[in-house]
Design a protein around this motif. Structure first.
Motif, PDB file in Angstrom:
ATOM      1  N   LEU A   4     -39.656  36.146 -21.435  1.00 30.29           N
ATOM      2  CA  LEU A   4     -40.626  37.140 -21.886  1.00 30.29           C
ATOM      3  C   LEU A   4     -41.922  37.014 -21.090  1.00 30.29           C
ATOM      4  O   LEU A   4     -42.511  38.019 -20.687  1.00 30.29           O
ATOM      5  CB  LEU A   4     -40.896  36.979 -23.384  1.00 30.29           C
ATOM      6  CG  LEU A   4     -41.877  37.983 -24.002  1.00 30.29           C
ATOM      7  CD1 LEU A   4     -41.391  39.417 -23.801  1.00 30.29           C
ATOM      8  CD2 LEU A   4     -42.052  37.694 -25.483  1.00 30.29           C
ATOM      9  N   LYS A   5     -42.345  35.781 -20.851  1.00 29.83           N
ATOM     10  CA  LYS A   5     -43.549  35.566 -20.050  1.00 29.83           C
ATOM     11  C   LYS A   5     -43.377  36.138 -18.647  1.00 29.83           C
ATOM     12  O   LYS A   5     -44.291  36.763 -18.107  1.00 29.83           O
ATOM     13  CB  LYS A   5     -43.879  34.071 -19.979  1.00 29.83           C
ATOM     14  CG  LYS A   5     -44.360  33.495 -21.290  1.00 29.83           C
ATOM     15  CD  LYS A   5     -44.667  32.017 -21.163  1.00 29.83           C
ATOM     16  CE  LYS A   5     -45.137  31.441 -22.490  1.00 29.83           C
ATOM     17  NZ  LYS A   5     -45.470  30.024 -22.395  1.00 29.83           N
ATOM     18  N   LEU A   8     -43.582  39.959 -18.816  1.00 31.48           N
ATOM     19  CA  LEU A   8     -44.960  40.421 -19.006  1.00 31.48           C
ATOM     20  C   LEU A   8     -45.775  40.235 -17.728  1.00 31.48           C
ATOM     21  O   LEU A   8     -46.588  41.099 -17.373  1.00 31.48           O
ATOM     22  CB  LEU A   8     -45.610  39.672 -20.170  1.00 31.48           C
ATOM     23  CG  LEU A   8     -45.043  39.994 -21.559  1.00 31.48           C
ATOM     24  CD1 LEU A   8     -45.596  39.042 -22.596  1.00 31.48           C
ATOM     25  CD2 LEU A   8     -45.348  41.434 -21.929  1.00 31.48           C
ATOM     26  N   LYS A   9     -45.553  39.132 -17.055  1.00 35.17           N
ATOM     27  CA  LYS A   9     -46.270  38.870 -15.802  1.00 35.17           C
ATOM     28  C   LYS A   9     -45.898  39.918 -14.752  1.00 35.17           C
ATOM     29  O   LYS A   9     -46.760  40.450 -14.063  1.00 35.17           O
ATOM     30  CB  LYS A   9     -45.922  37.459 -15.307  1.00 35.17           C
ATOM     31  CG  LYS A   9     -46.819  36.951 -14.225  1.00 35.17           C
ATOM     32  CD  LYS A   9     -46.464  35.490 -13.928  1.00 35.17           C
ATOM     33  CE  LYS A   9     -47.465  34.871 -13.009  1.00 35.17           C
ATOM     34  NZ  LYS A   9     -47.149  33.466 -12.732  1.00 35.17           N
ATOM     35  N   ASN A  10     -44.601  40.234 -14.674  1.00 31.03           N
ATOM     36  CA  ASN A  10     -44.136  41.253 -13.722  1.00 31.03           C
ATOM     37  C   ASN A  10     -44.637  42.646 -14.085  1.00 31.03           C
ATOM     38  O   ASN A  10     -44.775  43.506 -13.216  1.00 31.03           O
ATOM     39  CB  ASN A  10     -42.610  41.257 -13.637  1.00 31.03           C
ATOM     40  CG  ASN A  10     -42.062  40.018 -12.974  1.00 31.03           C
ATOM     41  OD1 ASN A  10     -42.785  39.298 -12.283  1.00 31.03           O
ATOM     42  ND2 ASN A  10     -40.787  39.739 -13.190  1.00 31.03           N
ATOM     43  N   ILE A  18     -50.913  36.661 -22.110  1.00 33.62           N
ATOM     44  CA  ILE A  18     -49.466  36.499 -22.265  1.00 33.62           C
ATOM     45  C   ILE A  18     -49.116  35.572 -23.430  1.00 33.62           C
ATOM     46  O   ILE A  18     -48.261  35.888 -24.247  1.00 33.62           O
ATOM     47  CB  ILE A  18     -48.819  36.000 -20.950  1.00 33.62           C
ATOM     48  CG1 ILE A  18     -48.846  37.134 -19.914  1.00 33.62           C
ATOM     49  CG2 ILE A  18     -47.398  35.523 -21.182  1.00 33.62           C
ATOM     50  CD1 ILE A  18     -48.292  36.756 -18.555  1.00 33.62           C
ATOM     51  N   ASP A  19     -49.803  34.426 -23.561  1.00 30.28           N
ATOM     52  CA  ASP A  19     -49.478  33.489 -24.636  1.00 30.28           C
ATOM     53  C   ASP A  19     -49.696  34.115 -26.010  1.00 30.28           C
ATOM     54  O   ASP A  19     -48.906  33.905 -26.930  1.00 30.28           O
ATOM     55  CB  ASP A  19     -50.299  32.197 -24.506  1.00 30.28           C
ATOM     56  CG  ASP A  19     -49.825  31.326 -23.355  1.00 30.28           C
ATOM     57  OD1 ASP A  19     -48.627  31.415 -23.006  1.00 30.28           O
ATOM     58  OD2 ASP A  19     -50.640  30.563 -22.813  1.00 30.28           O
ATOM     59  N   GLY A  20     -50.738  34.896 -26.162  1.00 27.38           N
ATOM     60  CA  GLY A  20     -50.997  35.578 -27.437  1.00 27.38           C
ATOM     61  C   GLY A  20     -49.917  36.590 -27.764  1.00 27.38           C
ATOM     62  O   GLY A  20     -49.477  36.693 -28.906  1.00 27.38           O
ATOM     63  N   ILE A  21     -49.470  37.327 -26.751  1.00 28.31           N
ATOM     64  CA  ILE A  21     -48.409  38.318 -26.960  1.00 28.31           C
ATOM     65  C   ILE A  21     -47.111  37.617 -27.350  1.00 28.31           C
ATOM     66  O   ILE A  21     -46.417  38.052 -28.272  1.00 28.31           O
ATOM     67  CB  ILE A  21     -48.212  39.174 -25.687  1.00 28.31           C
ATOM     68  CG1 ILE A  21     -49.452  40.046 -25.440  1.00 28.31           C
ATOM     69  CG2 ILE A  21     -46.971  40.029 -25.798  1.00 28.31           C
ATOM     70  CD1 ILE A  21     -49.458  40.773 -24.107  1.00 28.31           C
ATOM     71  N   VAL A  22     -46.783  36.526 -26.672  1.00 30.56           N
ATOM     72  CA  VAL A  22     -45.552  35.792 -26.977  1.00 30.56           C
ATOM     73  C   VAL A  22     -45.612  35.230 -28.395  1.00 30.56           C
ATOM     74  O   VAL A  22     -44.627  35.274 -29.134  1.00 30.56           O
ATOM     75  CB  VAL A  22     -45.307  34.671 -25.932  1.00 30.56           C
ATOM     76  CG1 VAL A  22     -44.190  33.747 -26.366  1.00 30.56           C
ATOM     77  CG2 VAL A  22     -44.999  35.276 -24.576  1.00 30.56           C
TER      78      VAL A  22
END
Length: 192
Positions: A4-5, A8-10, A18-22
């Motif tokens: 997932l990270k 999101l990065k791509n 990213i950490d908050g979204i995960v």
């Protein structure tokens, strides 16, 4: 959740978000989706039950054909009851094993280097299934983490590009700076 990270990065999401979204994703997903291990467990139950129903229907049909011989019928009924009891016990044991296997693998997911190896270290006789929970699993996992820490992935140091240690042309502190002309003298902390 590395996949997932990466997605999101791509997609161009800032790394700081990213950490908050995960984290939010992990909180919401269980409310809307059934975990894969639970799906597999239910699928195995369904297959087993369908097979049992087919077998029982055949047994009833056979009994109907034998209805004329009363004494033989009683023996056949007793034999089938015994077989059904044995089949039920076997099914319950297989279901318990499948439930424990899924719970152990779920608890180990992403935490160990070799899930199969570590899963074999659990004492299944001490694990008790209580509804959707497996009592004793967390205690055994904690004990394994303490006694056999080398089997578990380190949470510390992940994401750090360099670690201190021996480097060719380095000072052994991970700073990337070149040492003195004589590495032996530099390692001893002596000056020429």
């Amino acid at each position: 959740m590395e996949w997932l990270k990466t997605l999101l990065k791509n997609a161009g999401v800032e790394e700081s978000k990213i950490d908050g979204i995960v984290t939010d994703f992990n909180k919401e997903v269980p409310k809307h989706l059934i975990p894969k291990d639970k799906y597999n467990e239910l699928s195995e139950k369904t297959k087993k039950l369908e097979g049992d129903i087919t077998q029982r229907d055949k047994q009833i049909e056979d009994l109907g054909k034998m209805a004329g011989a009363s004494e033989d019928l009683k023996k056949q009924i007793q034999q089938l009851q015994d077989e059904n009891k044995t089949a039920k016990e076997k099914y319950e044991a297989e279901l318990k094993d499948l439930t424990l296997t899924n719970a152990i693998k779920s608890a180990l997911a992403g935490k160990v280097h070799d899930e199969s190896l570590v899963a074999g270290l659990f004492d299944r006789a001490r694990l008790v299934i209580d509804g959707d929970k497996v009592v004793g699993l967390d205690d055994q996992l904690k004990t394994l983490q303490e006694s056999k820490a080398f089997l578990f992935k380190s949470e510390e140091g992940q994401g750090q590009g360099q670690q201190a240690g021996f480097r060719i042309g380095g000072d052994g502190q991970g700073s990337g700076q070149g040492g003195s002309a004589d590495p032996f003298v530099a390692a001893l902390g002596l000056k020429k």
